[in-house]
Design a protein around this motif. Structure first.
Motif, PDB file in Angstrom:
ATOM      1  N   HIS A 294       1.040  -1.291  -0.073  1.00 42.02           N
ATOM      2  CA  HIS A 294      -0.078  -0.171  -0.157  1.00 42.02           C
ATOM      3  C   HIS A 294       0.703   1.352  -0.295  1.00 42.02           C
ATOM      4  CE1 HIS A 294      -3.055   2.799   0.781  1.00 42.02           C
ATOM      5  NE2 HIS A 294      -2.242   3.040   2.302  1.00 42.02           N
ATOM      6  N   LEU A 295       2.041   1.124   0.486  1.00 46.07           N
ATOM      7  CA  LEU A 295       3.222   2.318   1.212  1.00 46.07           C
ATOM      8  C   LEU A 295       3.818   2.816  -0.336  1.00 46.07           C
ATOM      9  CD1 LEU A 295       4.843   2.167   4.531  1.00 46.07           C
ATOM     10  CD2 LEU A 295       2.866   3.740   3.572  1.00 46.07           C
TER      11      LEU A 295
ATOM     12  N   TYR B 239      20.254   3.170  -1.741  1.00 47.44           N
ATOM     13  CA  TYR B 239      19.381   4.075  -1.522  1.00 47.44           C
ATOM     14  C   TYR B 239      18.851   3.838  -3.007  1.00 47.44           C
ATOM     15  CZ  TYR B 239      23.008   6.573   1.300  1.00 47.44           C
ATOM     16  OH  TYR B 239      23.699   7.678   2.701  1.00 47.44           O
ATOM     17  N   GLU B 240      18.954   3.200  -3.709  1.00 46.64           N
ATOM     18  CA  GLU B 240      18.147   2.984  -5.379  1.00 46.64           C
ATOM     19  C   GLU B 240      17.109   2.506  -4.681  1.00 46.64           C
ATOM     20  OE1 GLU B 240      21.147   1.843  -4.728  1.00 46.64           O
ATOM     21  OE2 GLU B 240      21.102  -0.195  -5.308  1.00 46.64           O
ATOM     22  N   ASP B 241      16.614   2.443  -3.336  1.00 46.98           N
ATOM     23  CA  ASP B 241      14.867   1.567  -3.256  1.00 46.98           C
ATOM     24  C   ASP B 241      14.237   2.850  -2.573  1.00 46.98           C
ATOM     25  OD1 ASP B 241      15.501  -0.418  -4.320  1.00 46.98           O
ATOM     26  OD2 ASP B 241      16.310  -1.410  -2.095  1.00 46.98           O
ATOM     27  N   HIS B 242      15.030   3.719  -2.092  1.00 50.88           N
ATOM     28  CA  HIS B 242      14.556   5.227  -1.414  1.00 50.88           C
ATOM     29  C   HIS B 242      13.694   6.010  -2.799  1.00 50.88           C
ATOM     30  CE1 HIS B 242      14.400   8.793   0.778  1.00 50.88           C
ATOM     31  NE2 HIS B 242      14.086  10.097  -0.476  1.00 50.88           N
ATOM     32  N   ARG B 257       8.192   0.184   7.155  1.00 49.32           N
ATOM     33  CA  ARG B 257       6.947  -0.681   5.930  1.00 49.32           C
ATOM     34  C   ARG B 257       7.551  -0.576   4.028  1.00 49.32           C
ATOM     35  NH1 ARG B 257       2.681   0.435   9.625  1.00 49.32           N
ATOM     36  NH2 ARG B 257       2.549  -1.490  10.310  1.00 49.32           N
ATOM     37  N   ASP B 258       8.529   0.186   4.513  1.00 44.19           N
ATOM     38  CA  ASP B 258       8.897   0.739   2.907  1.00 44.19           C
ATOM     39  C   ASP B 258      10.339  -0.644   2.747  1.00 44.19           C
ATOM     40  OD1 ASP B 258       6.739   1.523   1.657  1.00 44.19           O
ATOM     41  OD2 ASP B 258       8.543   3.865   2.975  1.00 44.19           O
ATOM     42  N   TYR B 259      10.474  -0.556   3.442  1.00 46.83           N
ATOM     43  CA  TYR B 259      12.210  -1.487   3.424  1.00 46.83           C
ATOM     44  C   TYR B 259      12.064  -3.005   4.140  1.00 46.83           C
ATOM     45  CZ  TYR B 259      13.724   2.999   2.170  1.00 46.83           C
ATOM     46  OH  TYR B 259      13.413   3.969   2.173  1.00 46.83           O
TER      47      TYR B 259
END
Lengths: 493, 601
Positions: A294-295, B239-242, B257-259
């Motif tokens: 979702h995020l 960094y590339e996932d930011h 939660r993004d990681y």
């Protein structure tokens, strides 16, 4: 110019002014009476002011009411002007700012035309929420409540804002204010119960939650929270019952499995506790992954058009009320353009076309509603009704029959068919049967009234009287039912 | 001017004076002259009144003590000579790591009996440059609440991206070493015993890869008499996932939660100054989390050390030691994985203390805005229960993000109060949410007899009125005056030092343990002070609060007690020493195997 010459000129100027000063020689005693009078005036003025305030406090200045009203009106108009202004802080994305400005235009117009409509204040509140101005938002909701003290959405939002601040006492205050004005929405009651729990007022929380569960048996959050209250009270068996009922109704309610696990441990049902914990772990993992996905796609700037669409919808609704149909139509179209899933706007537009007897357009929007909310029988019923009003009775009958088949537990299909048969004076006995089915499904006053009409048409006046009596019992203030009753009384032998 | 005109002007002045006075401040005039008809007034709804501003004593900002205040903290940063400024290294790109840094350590690096301070710093992110490069800073305590920056001469000015820190005597040579858990390779400073340090992480296998660090702690996991090392890891970051999230039209920092979560690491001390990786063998690496603060404590009272790890937006971990550096994650069974309602908090810092003096150590854990911090009461048999609401242990915290924390008896009345460092992660938060703030005053909760906490922040002196984005905090007696002071690392700004000037409500005792068979710092030792029927319990820790270290001294407030009947020390070696005749209002040193105490003052 030389410095010496300048000094000369200046000294000349000073010399010129001296004679006039001398002519108006100051004699203080000449102003003494004036001074005394001014002092007396100030003293009397002050005393008058105090007296006025005292009388005002005592409520003894009825002749000033008109002035008060003017003052209040002025203050109110200032408050309203404040509400239609937004501050757009730097840094917000351009699409968001564009939406804010559009919303502001709507709200400004709304408040200019409908300054005393609670819906206009509600729209202003939503705009201020979008602009992140909580102070202005709260002010708008309060003004909305001044106009309509039972405006449910205002209480829900005010409770929510207080909860956000962690001010549970304020949540309780708002919820109690809501109750005192007859607002008993489950949302507000739930927030009240949560606040009571958070303040450790367990007995009151238990009482509130128990009533909430009784009134809304399908409210899983109320059951969940009540489970925790029982757990705190050392009654794990009751808690377990409640948590079990939550997971039956909502099998993916992870937190309920947590509660269940705690309750089972206290009941020494360790195997069951272990199972509940395992299920909790599985669900939490799935929840976490769902939140991550979702995020990954999150940008709440997309919500801004939805809020402005709601504001436009309120504008359209109010314009409809004053029969500004063209403007209402344009506004509602815009609302749908901003948010194609705005059900209220679509419904209103359909109603508007229906009122204007533009049945094909009305049907088009009801059809849209049906596609957006296929499980809502009301849209199917409206579809048939428009067909009926358009004179396409066979198509309307087919639509109602399909409705009754698709939603056999809903009264809407049966009652609509019964109404159609009554209106067309066609097959009174079947109308009676259909109306009976509708009553069986809903026990609503409206369906009893249709049953009464069906009986009346079938010549069963006595049964019609029984049915209309029940309708009036359920809805005593409905004048339509009273008229039916009077008509039946005239028919009675 | 003619006589008539004078009287005319006079009359006008008199009338004007009368009317102005009459009508001043909501007088009648404006109400008496309606300009146009108005609609009848709407009866006001019965609405709750607006919240009144929380006014503490207005004098407190000038430094005058409130007469009814039990606590008084003043900002002593400048006079103490602390000029440390933290840098998060951000370039406006809003990397997650910018929000979570950093911790600090309170410890006596030069063995002079005074507590020194080591602040961690950030570093430029993503190939930026900052001149001069930020570095960690060590401040030596000169006594009298005066500190000097000795970073250069000590050689501890690491310029890596500092997050967590722990200090301890890892090689049992009598001085304190420093481990820094960075975003990037970690550093390990061995104390040379002469006021200087040597960086040895690479040579002792403690670089720990290139992870995003978190809290860290020394403890004797295998009970062999030397200190092992637990190293927390936050998330798997590249960094590339930011990417920047947008909320309310504004860019905001991403969520953990993004990681993907990352497993933590455990290193066992070989006893020869080197370490070996023990993460997989121990079971620590079997689960991945989002570590923040952590603390080591013997939660089940079985004599070995267990590890409580705060996970950000995931269930917390509680690693139960099976006695041989083999761990089982039992948080769910123990009741510390979630809060009472089964929700995972954005857990930040954690401390342990016996808040209700039942002889069992309880956990207090800070968390995010909109979540109450959690007080997990130890119910015995390895079971904990969230008692936050009943005890008021979250009072004043809900609207704010909470980080550093610690139990301490600030006024020496015999029960443990709570300090909570606050500050939002998002420097633009006020633009979209008026219920919270980026710069936030910290919170002080007074323990009322071990049953209830009361928020006394607004009445506890100018030190508690300071609003900054605080992170790590350390609690110890920085001026050896018998009360606990506070050091705070604030994100991307200067640090704060709060001197405790509270009126002493009671007596106190301060204890430092020196192990002989046990590790020299006695990390993991449990001390019970017996005063009549009352028992005061605490443990020795290394690594505590939010990515910080509060040192090895144990401080007990004793209230009105005039003497201590006995001090029981359960050493990590398993030995128990019982000492009597200890003086009060003194700092004491107890050496393992001796039944006497030495006064340190």
């Amino acid at each position: 110019m030389l410095v010496g010459q300048m000094e000369d000129q200046l000294s000349v100027g000073r010399k010129d002014s001296l004679p006039s000063l001398r002519r108006r020689e100051v004699r203080p005693q000449r102003f003494l009476p004036l001074l005394i009078l001014v002092v007396i005036a100030i003293v009397f003025g002050f005393l008058g002011n105090r007296l006025g305030k005292w009388l005002e406090d005592q409520g003894r200045l009825p002749f000033l009411t008109a002035g008060d009203e003017t003052d209040a009106a002025q203050r109110r108009s200032e408050r309203i002007a404040r509400l239609s202004r937004i501050t757009v802080p730097p840094g917000a994305s351009s699409e968001y700012v564009a939406m804010l400005e559009l919303g502001q235009r709507y709200v400004r117009d709304l408040l200019a035309v409908f300054p005393t409509a609670p819906q206009a204040l509600a729209a202003a509140a939503r705009l201020q929420d979008l602009a992140h101005d909580t102070v202005a938002e709260i002010e708008a909701w309060k003004m909305c409540l001044e106009l309509q003290p039972d405006y449910e959405a205002a209480y829900a939002r005010l409770c929510s804002l207080a909860k956000q601040e962690g001010d549970f006492v304020k949540v309780i205050d708002w919820a109690q204010a809501a109750r005192s004005h007859g607002v008993v929405s489950a949302e507000v009651r739930m927030m009240l119960a949560e606040a009571l729990v958070n303040l450790g007022r367990k007995d009151e929380a238990k009482q509130e939650l128990t009533a909430l569960v009784q009134d809304h048996p399908d409210n899983v959050q109320a059951r969940f929270l009540l489970g925790h209250v029982y757990l705190d009270e050392g009654q794990p068996a009751q808690a377990a019952d409640l948590f079990e009922s939550v997971v039956r109704a909502a099998p993916s309610h992870a937190a309920a499995f947590h509660g269940l696990s705690m309750a089972y441990v206290r009941l020494e049902r360790l195997e069951d506790a272990q199972k509940a914990s395992e299920r909790l772990t599985e669900l939490k993992k799935a929840e976490s992954e769902a939140q991550r996905l979702h995020l990954a796609d999150f940008n709440d700037a997309r919500l801004a058009p939805q809020v402005v669409s709601q504001i436009a919808t309120e504008t359209g609704r109010l314009l409809m009320k004053i029969h500004a149909t063209d403007q209402a139509q344009a506004t509602l179209h815009h609302a749908i353009e901003l948010d194609p899933t705005n059900l209220q706007a679509i419904q209103l537009l359909s109603d508007l076309y229906y009122q204007q007897q533009h049945y094909p357009q009305a049907l088009k929007y009801v059809w849209l509603l049906r596609s957006l909310e296929p499980d809502n029988p009301a849209h199917h019923q409206n579809y048939g009704r428009i067909l009926a009003r358009w004179g396409k009775l066979k198509d309307a009958e087919t639509a109602f029959r399909n409705l009754a088949m698709a939603f056999p537990r809903s009264s809407l299909g049966y009652s609509a068919l019964a109404e159609l048969y009554i209106a067309t004076q066609n097959d009174a006995q079947e109308a009676v049967q259909l109306a009976e089915k509708a009553v069986y499904c809903s026990r609503a006053a409206k369906d009893y009234a249709i049953l009464a009409l069906a009986h009346q048409q079938a010549g069963n006046v006595q049964q019609a009287q029984v049915a209309i009596k029940e309708a009036i019992r359920l809805e005593p203030s409905n004048p339509h039912y009273t008229r039916i009753q009077q008509s039946l009384a005239q028919q009675a032998p | 001017m003619s006589r008539m005109s004078i009287w005319g002007v006079s009359l006008i002045i008199v009338v004007a004076a009368f009317l102005l006075t009459w009508n001043s401040s909501s007088g009648w005039l404006s109400k008496r002259l309606p300009l146009f008809p108005t609609s009848p007034p709407t009866p006001p709804a019965q609405l709750p009144s607006s919240p009144s501003p929380t006014n503490g004593n207005p004098d407190q900002h000038e430094g005058a003590r409130a007469p009814d205040s039990d606590f008084w903290f003043v900002d002593a940063t400048r006079e103490a000579g602390i000029d440390f400024v933290h840098t998060h290294g951000g370039s406006g790109k809003r990397y997650l790591v910018e929000t979570i840094c950093a911790g600090l350590a309170l410890f006596d690096y030069d063995g002079d009996g005074l507590i020194d301070i080591y602040f961690l710093n950030g570093a430029p992110l993503d190939q930026q440059e900052i001149a001069p490069p930020p570095r960690n800073a060590l401040y030596r305590n000169m006594g009298g609440f005066r500190f000097i920056d000795v970073t250069e001469e000590a050689g501890v000015g690491d310029s890596g991206y500092g997050l967590g820190v722990a200090t301890a005597d890892y090689d049992n040579d009598g001085d304190q070493d420093i481990y820094v858990n960075n975003f990037g390779p970690n550093v390990f400073y061995r104390n040379n015993g002469d006021g200087t340090f040597e960086e040895i992480a690479g040579s002792v296998e403690l670089r720990d890869g290139n992870e995003v660090g978190a809290g860290t702690a020394f403890f004797d996991a295998d009970r062999d008499g030397d200190l092992d090392l637990y190293v927390g890891h936050y998330v798997v970051f590249r960094y590339e996932d930011h990417r920047v999230a947008f909320v309310g039209g504004y860019p905001r920092y991403p969520s953990p939660r993004d990681y993907q979560p990352a497993p933590d690491a455990l290193y066992l001390n070989n006893g020869d100054g080197s370490f070996r990786a023990w993460s997989h063998e121990s079971g620590i690496a079997a689960v991945a989390g989002t570590s923040m603060g952590l603390i080591v404590s013997d939660i089940d009272d079985d004599g070995d050390d267990d590890v409580f790890v705060c996970n950000d937006v995931l269930a917390n971990f509680l690693f139960q030691n099976r006695g041989n550096a083999q761990f089982t994650e039992i948080a769910l069974i123990a009741g510390t994985a979630y809060n009472r309602f089964g929700s995972e908090n954005a857990s930040m810092g954690v401390d342990v203390g016996d808040y209700n003096r039942d002889g069992r150590l309880d956990f207090f854990m800070t968390s995010y805005q909109g979540e109450l911090p959690v007080l997990y009461e130890n119910r015995g048999h390895g079971q904990f229960e969230d008692v936050t609401i009943q005890t008021g242990a979250g009072d004043g915290c809900l609207p704010h993000v909470n980080w550093g924390t610690g139990f301490a008896d600030f006024e020496n009345d015999g029960d443990l109060d709570l300090f909570i460092a606050c500050g939002h992660v998002d420097d633009m938060i006020e633009l979209i949410d008026s219920s919270t703030s980026y710069n936030t005053p910290n919170v002080l909760l007074r323990n009322d007899g071990g049953q209830q906490f009361t928020n006394v922040s607004s009445n506890s002196g100018p030190g508690l009125a300071i609003a900054l984005p605080s992170r790590g905090s350390g609690l110890d007696d920085l001026d050896n005056d018998g009360d606990i002071d506070v050091a705070i690392l604030n994100l991307n700004t200067h640090a704060t030092l709060l001197r405790n000037e509270s009126p002493h409500l009671g007596n106190w005792i301060r204890i430092r343990l020196i192990g002989s068979t046990s590790n020299r710092d006695a990390v993991g030792a449990r001390v019970t002070v017996q005063v009549g029927q009352e028992k005061y319990v605490d443990e020795v820790h290394s690594g505590r609060g939010y990515q910080s270290d509060h040192g090895r001294w144990i401080h007990f407030g004793l209230g009105a007690a005039k003497r201590v009947d006995a001090i029981h020390v359960r050493w990590p070696s398993g030995r128990t020493d019982i000492l009597s005749g200890a003086p009060i209002n003194r700092s004491l040193t107890i050496i393992e195997g001796t039944s006497s105490v030495a006064t340190v003052d």
